[in-house]
Design a protein around this motif. Structure first.
Motif, short mmCIF file in Angstrom:
data_model
loop_
_atom_site.label_atom_id
_atom_site.label_comp_id
_atom_site.label_asym_id
_atom_site.label_seq_id
_atom_site.Cartn_x
_atom_site.Cartn_y
_atom_site.Cartn_z
N SER A 52 32.90 41.25 3.75
CA SER A 52 33.76 40.77 5.09
C SER A 52 32.41 40.75 6.23
CB SER A 52 34.57 41.64 5.68
OG SER A 52 34.04 43.09 5.70
N THR A 62 36.64 37.53 11.91
CA THR A 62 36.15 38.07 10.61
C THR A 62 36.37 36.67 9.43
OG1 THR A 62 36.57 40.01 11.05
CG2 THR A 62 36.34 39.51 8.67
N THR A 92 32.02 40.37 10.46
CA THR A 92 32.58 40.16 11.71
C THR A 92 31.49 39.96 12.79
OG1 THR A 92 34.25 41.64 11.20
CG2 THR A 92 33.84 41.32 13.71
N TYR A 120 35.55 36.21 5.11
CA TYR A 120 35.57 36.93 4.08
C TYR A 120 35.00 36.15 2.80
CZ TYR A 120 39.13 39.70 6.75
OH TYR A 120 39.85 40.34 7.77
N CYS A 131 25.89 36.70 5.70
CA CYS A 131 26.91 35.82 6.51
C CYS A 131 26.21 34.91 7.59
CB CYS A 131 27.71 36.74 7.24
SG CYS A 131 29.24 36.02 8.34
N ARG A 177 35.89 36.71 -1.19
CA ARG A 177 36.41 37.08 -2.51
C ARG A 177 35.74 36.60 -3.60
NH1 ARG A 177 38.85 41.62 -4.13
NH2 ARG A 177 40.26 41.28 -6.14
N ARG A 190 39.16 33.04 6.60
CA ARG A 190 38.65 33.76 7.82
C ARG A 190 40.02 34.32 8.42
NH1 ARG A 190 35.28 29.30 10.50
NH2 ARG A 190 35.29 30.77 12.23
N GLU A 229 28.08 42.67 8.59
CA GLU A 229 28.64 42.70 7.02
C GLU A 229 28.88 43.82 6.45
OE1 GLU A 229 25.54 38.97 6.40
OE2 GLU A 229 25.89 40.31 4.79
N THR A 271 35.16 42.18 -2.60
CA THR A 271 35.58 41.25 -1.26
C THR A 271 34.56 41.78 -0.02
OG1 THR A 271 37.87 40.79 -1.84
CG2 THR A 271 36.80 40.43 0.58
N GLY A 326 31.06 45.52 2.66
CA GLY A 326 31.93 45.48 1.32
C GLY A 326 30.93 45.25 0.06
#
Length: 114
Positions: free
Chosen positions: A21, A78, A23, A80, A96, A82, A72, A6, A19, A8
């Motif tokens: 993110s 990834t 991955t 996301y 995540c 927001r 996504r 993760e 935001t 951000g």
């Protein structure tokens, strides 16, 4: 075992946006429903949002409905989050999750100042 990384998180003023993110390693990302959860100090971990494997359906906690948006990019493995109109009560560690296999990221701190 897959890994989820993760990024951000950080400091943001109330009313601002951020935001996040996440991955995922491997080649199974586009088969999984992905989710975001959060945990504030002294509180239980709570559901924030999730998105189905192809992005066709999203769900949100009532507390973030209308302010947060999950998306996504399967080509990038990834997902996301927001976050708009942030409030101090959004302050938490955000995690995540690959829901189908209950794989978690390490968490990223989001702090919303007054």
């Amino acid at each position: 075992q897959v890994q989820l990384v993760e990024s951000g998180g950080g400091l943001v003023q109330a009313g601002g946006s951020l935001t996040l993110s996440c991955t995922m390693s491997g080649n199974m990302f586009n088969f999984y429903t992905m989710g975001w959860f959060r945990q504030a100090p002294g509180k239980e971990r709570e559901f924030v949002a999730c998105i189905t494997f192809n992005g066709s359906t999203t769900d949100y906690a009532d507390t973030v409905q209308g302010r947060f948006s999950i998306s996504r990019d399967n080509a990038k493995n990834t997902v996301y989050l927001r976050m708009n109109s942030l409030k101090p009560e959004d302050t938490a560690v955000y995690y995540c999750n690959a829901i189908d296999i209950s794989a978690w990221g390490q968490g990223t701190q989001v702090t919303v100042s007054l």
